[in-house]
Design an enzyme around this catalytic site. Structure first.
Site, short mmCIF file in Angstrom:
data_model
loop_
_atom_site.label_atom_id
_atom_site.label_comp_id
_atom_site.label_asym_id
_atom_site.label_seq_id
_atom_site.Cartn_x
_atom_site.Cartn_y
_atom_site.Cartn_z
CG ASP A 8 -1.76 1.19 1.40
OD1 ASP A 8 -2.34 1.63 0.39
OD2 ASP A 8 -1.83 1.73 2.51
CG ASP A 10 -1.66 7.73 0.83
OD1 ASP A 10 -0.58 8.22 0.51
OD2 ASP A 10 -2.72 7.94 0.23
#
Length: 232
Positions: A8, A10
């Site tokens: 991922d 953020d």
């Protein structure tokens, strides 16, 4: 057989939300209620389109946004992890699946000199439009009821894996609720790595939620790196 690292972005690669980091471009670093009240749950990309329109109306240029994004902090140990991955491309593939957008991720990785570590980025497409403002669109349409309307990470990961030779192991590192869905793609020999104290870890620990892959929580990219090295 190669290893696949799925990240991922953020609150995983970077230690904040790149979408909300852009607010630092504005005087007072805040949006008016007329913009913030346009957010609807599950429609984050549509909301970010409204944010980008507002920034354009305030004469904030893409270059100003890029310079601000380049100041976002990386999560501890993530630069070391990505540097290692960039040197082991013979053994490790690395992809990013994110609810951010293509320009933000490209700008941040390039500024840090880490773009070579990532083979592909799957996220919402972004471009500078004819007015000189940023435009963000949905990554894809899908029918998953558990994911935001603009991207289902399980569908992205499933498609990616179906188009490639089998990996010996897959490591998936993330933090948010939308990182739970792709866990269904993982096998017993794979590893899901939730960030300690974040939503993904809490959901994986819920009673009655069986998962096939091994679960190893992390708080630093160094811990992900050590897991990779143990497999490498």
């Amino acid at each position: 057989m190669k290893t696949l690292l799925v990240l991922d972005f953020d609150h995983t690669v970077v230690d904040d939300n790149s979408d909300t980091w852009v607010i630092r471009c504005l005087p007072g670093e805040r949006l008016p209620d007329s913009v913030t009240k346009t957010y609807r749950k599950g429609h984050w990309t549509e909301y970010m389109g409204n944010v980008m329109n507002y920034l354009g109306e305030q004469n904030v240029t893409p270059d100003q946004i890029r310079l601000v994004l380049e100041t976002i902090p990386f999560t501890e140990g993530m630069k070391n992890l990505l540097t290692y991955v960039s040197r082991r491309k013979d053994a490790i593939d690395c992809i990013v699946i994110s609810d951010s957008n293509t320009l933000f991720i490209e700008w941040i990785l390039r500024a840090a000199g880490l773009q070579a570590a990532v083979d592909e980025v799957f996220t919402n497409p972004a471009r500078v439009d004819e007015r000189g403002s940023l435009e963000v669109r949905r990554h894809h349409a899908h029918s998953c009821p558990d994911c935001p309307v603009n991207i289902c990470k399980r569908e992205v990961l499933r498609r990616y894996l179906s188009e490639r030779a089998e990996y010996g192991a897959v490591f998936y590192a993330g933090d948010g609720g939308n990182d739970l869905c792709p866990v269904a793609c993982l096998r017993e020999q794979d590893t899901v790595m939730p960030r300690k104290g974040y939503t993904l870890e809490k959901r994986l620990l819920q009673p009655g939620r069986p998962v096939k892959p091994r679960v190893v929580a992390w708080s630093s990219g160094q811990e992900i790196l050590e897991e990779l090295k143990a497999r490498d």
